[in-house]
Design a protein around this motif. Structure first.
Motif, short mmCIF file in Angstrom:
data_model
loop_
_atom_site.label_atom_id
_atom_site.label_comp_id
_atom_site.label_asym_id
_atom_site.label_seq_id
_atom_site.Cartn_x
_atom_site.Cartn_y
_atom_site.Cartn_z
N ASP A 82 0.84 -1.20 0.00
CA ASP A 82 0.00 0.00 0.00
C ASP A 82 0.87 1.25 0.00
O ASP A 82 1.05 1.92 1.02
N LEU A 83 1.41 1.57 -1.16
CA LEU A 83 2.27 2.75 -1.29
C LEU A 83 1.50 4.04 -1.09
O LEU A 83 2.05 5.04 -0.60
N GLU A 91 12.13 -3.16 -6.47
CA GLU A 91 11.63 -1.87 -6.93
C GLU A 91 10.54 -1.32 -6.00
O GLU A 91 10.38 -0.10 -5.88
N GLN A 92 9.79 -2.20 -5.34
CA GLN A 92 8.78 -1.74 -4.40
C GLN A 92 9.43 -1.08 -3.18
O GLN A 92 8.93 -0.09 -2.65
N VAL A 93 10.54 -1.65 -2.75
CA VAL A 93 11.29 -1.05 -1.63
C VAL A 93 11.77 0.34 -2.02
O VAL A 93 11.63 1.31 -1.25
N GLY A 108 10.69 6.01 6.14
CA GLY A 108 11.96 6.08 6.85
C GLY A 108 12.77 4.81 6.69
O GLY A 108 14.01 4.83 6.73
N ALA A 109 12.08 3.68 6.52
CA ALA A 109 12.71 2.39 6.30
C ALA A 109 11.63 1.45 5.78
O ALA A 109 10.43 1.79 5.82
N VAL A 110 12.04 0.30 5.28
CA VAL A 110 11.08 -0.66 4.73
C VAL A 110 11.31 -2.02 5.38
O VAL A 110 12.45 -2.47 5.50
N VAL A 111 10.21 -2.66 5.77
CA VAL A 111 10.27 -4.01 6.34
C VAL A 111 9.93 -5.02 5.25
O VAL A 111 8.91 -4.91 4.58
#
Length: 238
Positions: A168-169, A194-196, A205-208
């Motif tokens: 959910d960008l 690419e989603q990250v 701030g960061a991606v899980v």
């Protein structure tokens, strides 16, 4: 660790979720610890862990890695089940987590406490709170209640949020716009590099990332599906 130090460590980076469900072949605390160690060797700036493995997983991972640990428990599968009570949150913190992740949706908490009470208890014990939300309104409410970080973890997992195969960008962008002073953590269905990148470009701030890195069943199935051969049926899965 305070929030400033945490963000200096994780900002713009990858957080790896090391969890496995109760029936998964990897459901073992020592396995989760090794997955976390491998993730850190690969460049993870933090590890999210616990889940059904609960406090044992958090304690083992926190003792094994030098990066911040985002800990949680899971109780059941319905309603509020991610670190659902104040007592659970304090146990996660005592096990060595720097950050406690907790459900911050509008659903009632099983101990009858308000989200603010959980946040205040964690803060009083010297911890940081990551609020797992499914909508912008929940993120704003969680920030107002004192949450240090807001994560999109539960988008698609409440009846009133959109469930899609993609992350959910839009929620990331909207939360960044609504909460410029609060770090937004992108989480949920991030399966491709690419989603990250897109989430970070949107202001996260960061991606899980979890499944796409730490679940060999899911990874293998994607490759196997490309062969157009059905997966073997074992007695366990008939």
């Amino acid at each position: 660790m305070n929030l400033t130090d945490l963000m200096a460590t994780i900002r713009g980076g990858l957080i790896v979720s090391c969890q496995a469900g109760p029936e998964h072949p990897l459901r073992d605390t020592s396995t989760m610890r090794r997955l976390a160690e491998a993730a850190v060797l690969g460049g993870a700036t933090a590890v999210r862990c616990g889940g059904v493995g609960g406090i044992a997983d958090v304690r083992a991972v926190a003792a094994a890695v030098a990066v911040p640990v985002i800990g949680l428990t899971k109780s059941g599968t319905d309603g509020v089940f991610i670190t659902p009570t104040v007592a659970d949150a304090l146990r996660v913190l005592a096990a060595g987590a720097a950050v406690v992740a907790t459900d911050a949706t509008t659903r009632p908490r099983p101990d009858g406490a308000e989200l603010r009470e959980t946040i205040e208890a964690v803060h009083d014990a010297g911890g940081i709170v990551m609020a797992d939300v499914s909508t912008v309104a929940e993120g704003v409410a969680a920030a107002s209640a004192g949450a240090d970080l807001v994560a999109t973890t539960l988008s698609g997992y409440t009846p009133y949020s959109p469930r899609t195969a993609e992350p959910d960008l839009a929620l990331v962008r909207d939360l960044v716009a609504e909460l410029p002073a609060v770090p937004i953590i992108a989480e949920g269905r991030y399966h491709r590099i690419e989603q990250v990148r897109e989430a970070l470009e949107a202001g996260a701030g960061a991606v899980v990332v979890g499944t796409a890195i730490t679940d060999p069943v899911w990874i293998t199935r994607r490759f196997a599906d490309a062969t157009h051969r059905p997966a073997p049926v074992t007695a366990e899965h008939r």
